[in-house]
Design a protein around this motif. Structure first.
Motif, short mmCIF file in Angstrom:
data_model
loop_
_atom_site.label_atom_id
_atom_site.label_comp_id
_atom_site.label_asym_id
_atom_site.label_seq_id
_atom_site.Cartn_x
_atom_site.Cartn_y
_atom_site.Cartn_z
N GLU A 277 3.60 -41.68 46.82
CA GLU A 277 3.19 -42.48 45.66
C GLU A 277 3.94 -42.04 44.41
O GLU A 277 4.42 -42.87 43.64
CB GLU A 277 1.69 -42.33 45.39
CG GLU A 277 0.79 -43.03 46.35
CD GLU A 277 -0.69 -42.73 46.05
OE1 GLU A 277 -0.99 -41.91 45.16
OE2 GLU A 277 -1.54 -43.33 46.72
N ALA A 278 4.03 -40.74 44.21
CA ALA A 278 4.70 -40.21 43.02
C ALA A 278 6.18 -40.58 43.01
O ALA A 278 6.72 -40.98 41.97
CB ALA A 278 4.54 -38.69 42.95
N GLN A 279 6.83 -40.46 44.15
CA GLN A 279 8.27 -40.74 44.22
C GLN A 279 8.58 -42.22 44.06
O GLN A 279 9.61 -42.59 43.51
CB GLN A 279 8.84 -40.22 45.54
CG GLN A 279 8.84 -38.71 45.62
CD GLN A 279 9.11 -38.19 47.02
OE1 GLN A 279 9.20 -38.94 47.99
NE2 GLN A 279 9.21 -36.87 47.13
N SER A 280 7.69 -43.09 44.52
CA SER A 280 7.96 -44.53 44.47
C SER A 280 7.50 -45.18 43.16
O SER A 280 7.77 -46.36 42.94
CB SER A 280 7.32 -45.23 45.66
OG SER A 280 5.91 -45.14 45.58
N PHE A 281 6.81 -44.43 42.31
CA PHE A 281 6.29 -44.99 41.06
C PHE A 281 7.43 -45.43 40.14
O PHE A 281 8.37 -44.67 39.88
CB PHE A 281 5.43 -43.95 40.34
CG PHE A 281 4.88 -44.41 39.03
CD1 PHE A 281 3.88 -45.36 38.97
CD2 PHE A 281 5.37 -43.90 37.83
CE1 PHE A 281 3.36 -45.79 37.76
CE2 PHE A 281 4.85 -44.31 36.61
CZ PHE A 281 3.85 -45.26 36.58
N VAL A 282 7.34 -46.65 39.67
CA VAL A 282 8.30 -47.18 38.69
C VAL A 282 7.58 -47.25 37.35
O VAL A 282 6.64 -48.03 37.20
CB VAL A 282 8.82 -48.57 39.11
CG1 VAL A 282 9.76 -49.13 38.06
CG2 VAL A 282 9.49 -48.50 40.48
N PRO A 283 8.01 -46.42 36.39
CA PRO A 283 7.30 -46.42 35.11
C PRO A 283 7.49 -47.72 34.35
O PRO A 283 8.54 -48.37 34.46
CB PRO A 283 7.92 -45.24 34.36
CG PRO A 283 9.21 -44.96 35.05
CD PRO A 283 9.09 -45.46 36.45
N PRO A 284 6.48 -48.12 33.58
CA PRO A 284 6.61 -49.33 32.78
C PRO A 284 7.68 -49.15 31.69
O PRO A 284 8.04 -48.02 31.34
CB PRO A 284 5.23 -49.53 32.16
CG PRO A 284 4.41 -48.36 32.54
CD PRO A 284 5.17 -47.51 33.48
N PRO A 285 8.18 -50.24 31.13
CA PRO A 285 9.28 -50.18 30.17
C PRO A 285 8.97 -49.36 28.91
O PRO A 285 9.89 -48.84 28.27
CB PRO A 285 9.56 -51.64 29.80
CG PRO A 285 8.67 -52.47 30.63
CD PRO A 285 7.77 -51.61 31.44
N GLU A 286 7.69 -49.23 28.53
CA GLU A 286 7.36 -48.46 27.33
C GLU A 286 7.57 -46.96 27.50
O GLU A 286 7.58 -46.22 26.51
CB GLU A 286 5.94 -48.76 26.83
CG GLU A 286 4.85 -48.49 27.83
CD GLU A 286 4.46 -49.72 28.65
OE1 GLU A 286 5.28 -50.65 28.84
OE2 GLU A 286 3.32 -49.74 29.14
N CYS A 287 7.80 -46.52 28.73
CA CYS A 287 8.11 -45.12 28.99
C CYS A 287 9.58 -44.89 28.65
O CYS A 287 10.46 -45.34 29.36
CB CYS A 287 7.82 -44.76 30.44
SG CYS A 287 6.07 -44.84 30.86
N VAL A 288 9.82 -44.20 27.54
CA VAL A 288 11.18 -44.02 27.02
C VAL A 288 11.96 -42.99 27.82
O VAL A 288 13.14 -43.18 28.10
CB VAL A 288 11.13 -43.62 25.53
CG1 VAL A 288 12.50 -43.33 24.99
CG2 VAL A 288 10.44 -44.70 24.71
#
Length: 188
Positions: free
Chosen positions: A141-152
């Motif tokens: 889960e951690a490796q496949s997580f794609v952060p949302p665009p607001e994550c700089v």
């Protein structure tokens, strides 16, 4: 994590009955979340007990109730989402008050739930810092997580952005550390 007899390297704590593996990824944000995206808010005061790996937390909920916890975090010196081992104990008000009398460094923030993130907007010397984290139950889960665009910028592997380090950070650190990631916090 490197398992050794009696626990993990540098630790006498073992995952299982009491401690669990903590998996999280951390990100810098340029701004607090939009109010329309927030599903819950709490005011958090963390007291890092001097000379220990213990954190005393008071979380004030919107309904004026409090969550009181004692947490032990045993970090691991490995990159990635596995941060180490974590153990939490819920406390009564009298237990909290007794432990709060011990010497500690204090950190305060507001936590906004913006699924799948918890977004911390810091107060005091760290005012202007906005840090998000996502927690996971598995490495996959951690490796496949794609952060949302607001994550700089991702700061998972930068120990300076953990509570235990931030509690000792100065205003100068607040300006310099995020700048290394191209972010310049809005400082009042």
């Amino acid at each position: 994590m490197v398992e050794k007899a009696g626990g993990y390297e540098g630790s006498s704590v073992r995952p299982g009955k009491y401690a669990r593996i903590e998996r999280e990824r951390r990100f810098l944000l340029a701004h607090p979340p939009a109010p329309s995206s927030v599903t819950a808010t709490r005011a958090i005061t963390d007291r890092y007990l001097v000379g220990t790996r213990l954190r005393l937390r008071r979380a004030q909920l919107p309904d004026d109730t409090c969550e009181l916890k004692l947490t032990q975090k045993v970090p691991v010196p490995l990159p990635g989402a596995v941060q180490g081992l974590i153990t939490n104990i819920c406390l009564s008000p009298s237990e909290y008050d007794l432990l709060a009398s011990l010497p500690a460094a204090e950190l305060s923030k507001r936590r906004f739930s913006v699924p799948p993130l918890g977004v911390d907007v810091f107060d005091g010397p760290l005012q202007g810092l906005v840090l998000a984290e996502a927690e996971f139950t598995t490495d996959e889960e951690a490796q496949s997580f794609v952060p949302p665009p607001e994550c700089v910028a991702e700061v998972t592997d930068d120990a300076r952005f953990t509570g235990g380090h931030l509690v000792g950070a100065s205003r100068r650190d607040l300006l310099e550390w995020p700048a290394e990631y191209g972010l310049h916090p809005e400082v009042p």
